[in-house]
Design a protein around this motif. Structure first.
Motif, mmCIF file in Angstrom:
data_model
loop_
_atom_site.group_PDB
_atom_site.id
_atom_site.type_symbol
_atom_site.label_atom_id
_atom_site.label_comp_id
_atom_site.label_asym_id
_atom_site.label_seq_id
_atom_site.Cartn_x
_atom_site.Cartn_y
_atom_site.Cartn_z
ATOM 1 N N GLY A 1 0.802 -1.213 0.000
ATOM 2 C CA GLY A 1 0.000 0.000 0.000
ATOM 3 C C GLY A 1 0.837 1.266 0.000
ATOM 4 O O GLY A 1 0.377 2.345 -0.344
ATOM 5 N N ASN A 2 2.090 1.148 0.353
ATOM 6 C CA ASN A 2 2.969 2.315 0.454
ATOM 7 C C ASN A 2 4.326 1.917 -0.117
ATOM 8 O O ASN A 2 5.296 1.761 0.598
ATOM 9 C CB ASN A 2 3.095 2.706 1.939
ATOM 10 N N PRO A 3 4.370 1.732 -1.449
ATOM 11 C CA PRO A 3 5.591 1.146 -2.002
ATOM 12 C C PRO A 3 6.757 2.124 -1.987
ATOM 13 O O PRO A 3 6.574 3.319 -2.147
ATOM 14 C CB PRO A 3 5.204 0.796 -3.449
ATOM 15 N N PHE A 4 7.922 1.583 -1.772
ATOM 16 C CA PHE A 4 9.132 2.398 -1.822
ATOM 17 C C PHE A 4 10.268 1.522 -2.312
ATOM 18 O O PHE A 4 10.450 0.408 -1.842
ATOM 19 C CB PHE A 4 9.465 2.951 -0.432
ATOM 20 N N ALA A 5 11.005 2.032 -3.264
ATOM 21 C CA ALA A 5 12.158 1.286 -3.755
ATOM 22 C C ALA A 5 13.396 2.127 -3.508
ATOM 23 O O ALA A 5 13.504 3.232 -4.016
ATOM 24 C CB ALA A 5 12.008 1.013 -5.251
ATOM 25 N N PRO A 6 14.346 1.628 -2.718
ATOM 26 C CA PRO A 6 15.532 2.432 -2.439
ATOM 27 C C PRO A 6 16.477 2.579 -3.634
ATOM 28 O O PRO A 6 17.342 3.437 -3.629
ATOM 29 C CB PRO A 6 16.213 1.669 -1.292
ATOM 30 N N MET A 7 16.286 1.726 -4.644
ATOM 31 C CA MET A 7 17.139 1.857 -5.839
ATOM 32 C C MET A 7 16.258 1.612 -7.049
ATOM 33 O O MET A 7 15.549 0.606 -7.103
ATOM 34 C CB MET A 7 18.261 0.828 -5.800
ATOM 35 N N ILE A 8 16.294 2.535 -7.995
ATOM 36 C CA ILE A 8 15.458 2.407 -9.194
ATOM 37 C C ILE A 8 16.358 2.498 -10.410
ATOM 38 O O ILE A 8 17.198 3.395 -10.509
ATOM 39 C CB ILE A 8 14.397 3.527 -9.240
ATOM 40 N N VAL A 9 16.201 1.555 -11.326
ATOM 41 C CA VAL A 9 16.930 1.598 -12.584
ATOM 42 C C VAL A 9 15.940 2.007 -13.660
ATOM 43 O O VAL A 9 14.894 1.377 -13.824
ATOM 44 C CB VAL A 9 17.538 0.221 -12.919
ATOM 45 N N GLU A 10 16.250 3.088 -14.388
ATOM 46 C CA GLU A 10 15.368 3.499 -15.475
ATOM 47 C C GLU A 10 15.971 3.035 -16.772
ATOM 48 O O GLU A 10 17.155 3.256 -17.024
ATOM 49 C CB GLU A 10 15.228 5.022 -15.482
ATOM 50 N N GLY A 11 15.151 2.372 -17.573
ATOM 51 C CA GLY A 11 15.662 1.842 -18.828
ATOM 52 C C GLY A 11 15.007 2.515 -20.010
ATOM 53 O O GLY A 11 13.994 3.196 -19.875
ATOM 54 N N ASP A 12 15.618 2.310 -21.178
ATOM 55 C CA ASP A 12 14.938 2.776 -22.378
ATOM 56 C C ASP A 12 14.996 1.688 -23.429
ATOM 57 O O ASP A 12 15.899 0.850 -23.447
ATOM 58 C CB ASP A 12 15.511 4.123 -22.868
ATOM 59 N N ILE A 13 13.943 1.682 -24.229
ATOM 60 C CA ILE A 13 13.786 0.653 -25.262
ATOM 61 C C ILE A 13 13.590 1.407 -26.561
ATOM 62 O O ILE A 13 12.640 1.177 -27.285
ATOM 63 C CB ILE A 13 12.570 -0.235 -24.929
ATOM 64 N N ASN A 14 14.502 2.329 -26.866
ATOM 65 C CA ASN A 14 14.252 3.228 -27.969
ATOM 66 C C ASN A 14 15.368 3.187 -28.990
ATOM 67 O O ASN A 14 15.895 4.209 -29.369
ATOM 68 C CB ASN A 14 14.123 4.656 -27.408
ATOM 69 N N ALA A 15 15.772 1.971 -29.358
ATOM 70 C CA ALA A 15 16.812 1.862 -30.376
ATOM 71 C C ALA A 15 16.703 0.498 -31.022
ATOM 72 O O ALA A 15 16.016 -0.393 -30.510
ATOM 73 C CB ALA A 15 18.193 2.037 -29.751
ATOM 74 N N ASP A 16 17.403 0.345 -32.126
ATOM 75 C CA ASP A 16 17.416 -0.953 -32.808
ATOM 76 C C ASP A 16 18.016 -2.004 -31.895
ATOM 77 O O ASP A 16 19.068 -1.800 -31.309
ATOM 78 C CB ASP A 16 18.288 -0.864 -34.076
ATOM 79 N N GLY A 17 17.325 -3.115 -31.807
ATOM 80 C CA GLY A 17 17.850 -4.195 -30.981
ATOM 81 C C GLY A 17 17.240 -4.238 -29.597
ATOM 82 O O GLY A 17 17.359 -5.230 -28.895
ATOM 83 N N LEU A 18 16.576 -3.137 -29.200
ATOM 84 C CA LEU A 18 15.978 -3.106 -27.869
ATOM 85 C C LEU A 18 14.505 -3.474 -27.947
ATOM 86 O O LEU A 18 13.864 -3.292 -28.961
ATOM 87 C CB LEU A 18 16.136 -1.706 -27.253
ATOM 88 N N GLY A 19 13.995 -3.978 -26.852
ATOM 89 C CA GLY A 19 12.608 -4.412 -26.820
ATOM 90 C C GLY A 19 12.573 -5.921 -26.652
ATOM 91 O O GLY A 19 13.530 -6.518 -26.174
ATOM 92 N N CYS A 20 11.459 -6.520 -27.038
ATOM 93 C CA CYS A 20 11.341 -7.964 -26.887
ATOM 94 C C CYS A 20 12.409 -8.655 -27.721
ATOM 95 O O CYS A 20 12.700 -8.257 -28.835
ATOM 96 C CB CYS A 20 9.969 -8.434 -27.357
ATOM 97 N N LEU A 21 13.005 -9.720 -27.147
ATOM 98 C CA LEU A 21 14.056 -10.442 -27.875
ATOM 99 C C LEU A 21 13.520 -11.040 -29.162
ATOM 100 O O LEU A 21 14.213 -11.124 -30.166
ATOM 101 C CB LEU A 21 14.634 -11.565 -26.999
ATOM 102 N N SER A 22 12.242 -11.438 -29.140
ATOM 103 C CA SER A 22 11.669 -12.098 -30.310
ATOM 104 C C SER A 22 11.573 -11.168 -31.510
ATOM 105 O O SER A 22 11.523 -11.622 -32.637
ATOM 106 C CB SER A 22 10.275 -12.636 -29.973
ATOM 107 N N TRP A 23 11.602 -9.843 -31.285
ATOM 108 C CA TRP A 23 11.515 -8.926 -32.421
ATOM 109 C C TRP A 23 12.793 -8.933 -33.247
ATOM 110 O O TRP A 23 12.776 -8.610 -34.432
ATOM 111 C CB TRP A 23 11.311 -7.487 -31.945
#
Lengths: 191, 209
Positions: free
Chosen positions: B185-207
């Motif tokens: 109910g009160n989530p907290f994450a002491p470490m957050i990794v922000e990712g991006d999927i905005n280039a060739d090769g990124l995203g689902c592996l099946s693509w």
């Protein structure tokens, strides 16, 4: 060289937070709805200092070896034996790494691969990524290597991929196996 | 993904009951309790103790039954660098973006502006779709996803102690005590990794296979 003053129990600090005597509160990040909030794990930052923040990159294989030596793998005994069981994060990391490309690797294999890649001028981070991700296509090489078009032409990249194939073995086709199983089931049902 | 770091702790206290153990064993045990499986702000998620470099001290302070050591040790830390490519599993998907899990670390978020362009959120399926060349590529849950690290953040934890001791402000009636930090109910994450999927090769592996 860092100066240390001793006044009672105080020592000078090379520190994360600049404010005085902040208490570092650790939290487990295994789940964001974490159930492991440890008030008892508050640590006085006056006594804890990070001496070397970045001591060196580790490949997944090296971490897997460390975890196995700490007893995180149920199939391998801890060496040297340890008092308490492996922490949950150690077990989960070991499990996650075992399912990746590093399960088939060994130090000798990686050393041979890096020796083969010596003339190409790859940075340490790029070599670590190649070992961790086991790239199979040009697209992946472009992701791993910075300024790829400027540094290497297609022939060189194909040669790099060939070295990866030669030293790290063929890619594990998980999807392919599942498809084959499905096809077999369909054929059986058809008959 | 993983890095070694060296930490020096001048106040590692071994409990009296553990003083019979060998020194290295007792110290390692105490370090594991304090450091392993915890996020150290600005350092990362400490996975395991790597090696003990030095143990000094063994001071016994007045009215204390335990011995205090000053230890230098190195740890295996999960701290991906910006630009590193990682492979995770898609755990959740909502209009704000994706939540990816690395099995041992669950707080990886891909905000919706960092997805492949053009991507849309399908409200019915509650999944993100990448519309490419007239095809619709759905990002199904539990699929393996390749992403690039944009940022690694260590959000400050809200001052929970102040909240608990806050008896001076009048709380409106009917409002319950705030949920403990870190639960669902009160989530907290002491470490957050922000990712991006905005280039060739990124995203689902099946693509890209």
């Amino acid at each position: 060289m860092r100066w240390r003053w001793r006044m009672g129990s105080r020592e000078s600090q090379v520190l994360i937070k600049e404010s005085e005597a902040t208490y570092v509160h650790f939290g487990s990040t295994r789940t964001s709805c974490t159930a492991c909030w440890h008030p008892s794990s508050q640590v006085n930052t006056m006594t804890v200092t990070i001496e070397i923040k970045h001591g060196g990159l580790l490949t997944n294989l090296e971490v897997l070896e460390v975890l196995r030596s700490r007893g995180a793998d149920p199939e391998v005994a801890a060496n040297p034996p340890r008092a308490r069981d492996a922490a949950p994060c150690e077990i989960q990391t070991c499990e996650a790494l075992k399912n990746g490309p590093c399960q088939k690797q060994s130090r000798e294999i990686l050393q041979a691969l890096f020796t083969a890649l010596e003339g190409y001028g790859l940075t340490k981070a790029e070599r670590q990524q190649i070992a961790n991700l086991r790239p199979a296509t040009l697209v992946e090489m472009h992701l791993i290597i910075e300024d790829c078009e400027e540094r290497y032409d297609e022939e060189q990249l194909e040669a790099l991929l060939a070295y990866v194939e030669e030293h790290l073995g063929p890619v594990e086709e998980e999807g392919g196996e599942e498809q084959e199983e499905q096809e077999e089931q369909e054929i059986e049902e058809g008959v | 993904m993983f890095v070694t770091s060296t930490i020096s702790d001048s106040h590692v206290r071994i409990l009296p009951e553990n003083l019979g153990k060998a020194r290295v064993e007792a110290v390692t045990d105490q370090l594991e309790i304090t450091y392993v499986d915890k996020v150290f702000p600005e350092l990362g998620f400490i996975i395991s103790i790597y090696e003990i470099l030095s143990i000094e001290g063994g001071t016994i302070y007045p009215s204390d039954g335990g011995a205090t050591f000053s230890v230098r040790f190195s740890v295996v830390v999960f701290r991906p660098y910006v630009g590193e490519v990682l492979i995770g599993r898609l755990e959740k998907s909502n209009s704000a973006g994706l939540k990816v899990t690395l099995d041992f670390f669950n707080d990886v978020f891909v905000p919706e502006h960092a997805l492949q362009a053009p991507s849309e959120f399908d409200e019915q399926e509650q999944l993100w779709v990448w519309k490419i060349d007239g095809n619709e590529a759905y990002m199904e849950l539990e699929e393996k996803v390749r992403f690039r690290v944009m940022a690694v953040r260590f959000p400050e934890e809200p001052n929970s102690l102040a909240q608990e001791n806050d008896t001076h402000t009048d709380k409106p009636e009917g409002e319950e005590a705030p949920l403990p930090l870190g639960c669902a109910g009160n989530p907290f994450a002491p470490m957050i990794v922000e990712g991006d999927i905005n280039a060739d090769g990124l995203g689902c592996l099946s693509w890209w296979s």
